[in-house]
Scaffold this active site. Structure first.
Site, PDB file in Angstrom:
ATOM      1  CG  ASP A  94      11.288   4.297   1.775  1.00 17.94           C
ATOM      2  OD1 ASP A  94      10.687   4.958   0.919  1.00 17.94           O
ATOM      3  OD2 ASP A  94      11.432   3.059   1.732  1.00 17.94           O
ATOM      4  CG  LEU A  95       7.227   1.418   4.991  1.00 20.60           C
ATOM      5  CD1 LEU A  95       6.144   0.661   4.232  1.00 20.60           C
ATOM      6  CD2 LEU A  95       7.012   1.289   6.494  1.00 20.60           C
ATOM      7  N   GLY A 151       2.312   2.182   2.319  1.00 15.84           N
ATOM      8  CA  GLY A 151       2.588   1.278   1.206  1.00 15.84           C
ATOM      9  C   GLY A 151       1.929   1.762  -0.054  1.00 15.84           C
ATOM     10  CB  SER A 204      -6.421  -4.624  -0.095  1.00 13.84           C
ATOM     11  OG  SER A 204      -7.266  -4.407  -1.211  1.00 13.84           O
ATOM     12  CG  ASN A 205     -11.230  -5.270  -2.170  1.00 13.98           C
ATOM     13  OD1 ASN A 205     -11.317  -5.626  -3.332  1.00 13.98           O
ATOM     14  ND2 ASN A 205     -10.977  -4.009  -1.840  1.00 13.98           N
ATOM     15  CG  HIS A 206      -7.857  -5.314  -4.688  1.00 13.76           C
ATOM     16  ND1 HIS A 206      -8.751  -5.531  -5.713  1.00 13.76           N
ATOM     17  CD2 HIS A 206      -8.118  -4.062  -4.210  1.00 13.76           C
ATOM     18  CE1 HIS A 206      -9.500  -4.441  -5.886  1.00 13.76           C
ATOM     19  NE2 HIS A 206      -9.144  -3.542  -4.983  1.00 13.76           N
ATOM     20  CE1 TYR A 243      -2.531  -2.329  -2.396  1.00 13.55           C
ATOM     21  CE2 TYR A 243      -4.565  -3.051  -3.428  1.00 13.55           C
ATOM     22  CZ  TYR A 243      -3.907  -2.395  -2.411  1.00 13.55           C
ATOM     23  OH  TYR A 243      -4.627  -1.816  -1.394  1.00 13.55           O
ATOM     24  CE  LYS A 255      -2.160  -3.677   0.823  1.00 13.45           C
ATOM     25  NZ  LYS A 255      -1.641  -2.874   1.947  1.00 13.45           N
ATOM     26  NE  ARG A 308     -15.123  -3.900  -6.404  1.00 14.79           N
ATOM     27  CZ  ARG A 308     -14.159  -3.343  -5.678  1.00 14.79           C
ATOM     28  NH1 ARG A 308     -13.924  -2.033  -5.790  1.00 14.79           N
ATOM     29  NH2 ARG A 308     -13.424  -4.075  -4.873  1.00 14.79           N
TER      30      ARG A 308
END
Ligand code: 15L
Length: 267
Positions: free
Chosen positions: A55-56, A77, A115-117, A143, A147, A181
């Site tokens: 695990d991280l 992740g 991520s784009n998010h 989320y 990022k 999209r």
């Protein structure tokens, strides 16, 4: 200003999230670029008996896994929205632990799956312009917030510790686009490998941020910083457009999927 690192192509790369959606395809595609991969995942990695299964949160495992590697590609992740405590553990604390293990081990470069998010609440420009990478962070979820943290961590480790770091704001990864999209946001597996290779080898100064999408005719995120790293995308979602539009219809301009960079993650 720091001199750009012209280091030779990294050979041994630690790939976290090696059993995940993107990691699985990178395991298939990156060796052709000359990399040896050390795989890391919290679940066993099919066909990779030598993978580190941890695990991280396991600092000792991260310390061991980063020894002797030339670069890290961090794909591990949680890959979507989740309760804050889960996101904080895996994507925030885990990413910090990995970066710090890499720094301690003397790793020169980290390629980070952003991520784009991280900029999901950015609105589509009315004038048809592309969204630049230096648009302000506007996370659309916990989320996306994680990022933003990862990008800022990559910036900190570049400025404070001299690592070369590249944050990839990945769009919609998959074998083919599955939504209207995604006709603008698709990242094909082949282009993903091209982008990671460019991010591993380009001379960078400090921290670079790039969007990770294919050469989509309907793309509206600025690919110039990715191209400046040497990324030459080969795929275009447009070949799927007719079939997808016939099935799903065009998006109205007030639909979040059309209006916001992060699409439905904003609602
Ligand atoms: C992401 O960051 C997610 O990991 C993925 O599941 C997709 O939702 C993608 O973004 C997207 O925006 O299409």
């Amino acid at each position: 200003m720091k001199t750009p690192n012209m280091a030779a192509q990294p050979r041994l790369v630690l790939l976290t999230g090696a059993a995940g959606r993107i990691g699985t395809r990178l395991r298939e595609l990156l060796p052709a670029y000359g990399y040896r991969l050390r795989c890391f995942d919290r679940v066993p990695v099919p066909g990779e008996a030598a993978a580190v299964v941890a695990d991280l949160s396991d600092t000792a495992a991260l310390t061991a896994a980063t020894q002797g590697v030339d670069a890290v590609v961090h794909m591990a992740g949680i890959a979507g929205e989740a309760p804050f405590a889960d996101i904080a553990a895996a994507n925030i604390d885990g990413t910090y632990r990995l970066f710090d293990a890499a720094r301690t081990a003397g790793v020169r470069r980290i390629v980070y799956a952003s991520s784009n998010h991280a900029v999901g609440f950015t609105e589509r420009p009315a004038d048809g312009a592309v969204v630049p990478v230096d648009t302000p962070q506007r996370p659309d979820t916990y989320y996306g917030l994680s990022k933003c943290f990862g990008e800022n961590l990559a910036s900190l480790y570049a400025d404070r510790h001299g690592l070369d770091t590249v944050s990839l704001r990945i769009g919609s990864f998959g074998d083919e686009p599955r939504s209207i999209r995604a006709l603008g946001t698709w990242l094909s597996p082949g282009d993903c490998a091209r982008l990671v290779h460019a991010a591993l080898t380009a001379p960078v100064t400090g921290h670079a941020v790039v969007y990770g999408v294919s050469a989509n005719t309907r793309g509206w995120w600025d690919l110039s910083t990715a191209r400046a790293l040497g990324y030459q995308p080969q795929d275009d979602a447009e070949v799927y457009a007719q079939e997808l539009i016939a099935k799903l219809g065009e998006l109205p301009a007030d639909d979040p999927e059309y209006r916001y960079l992060g699409g439905r993650f904003t609602h």
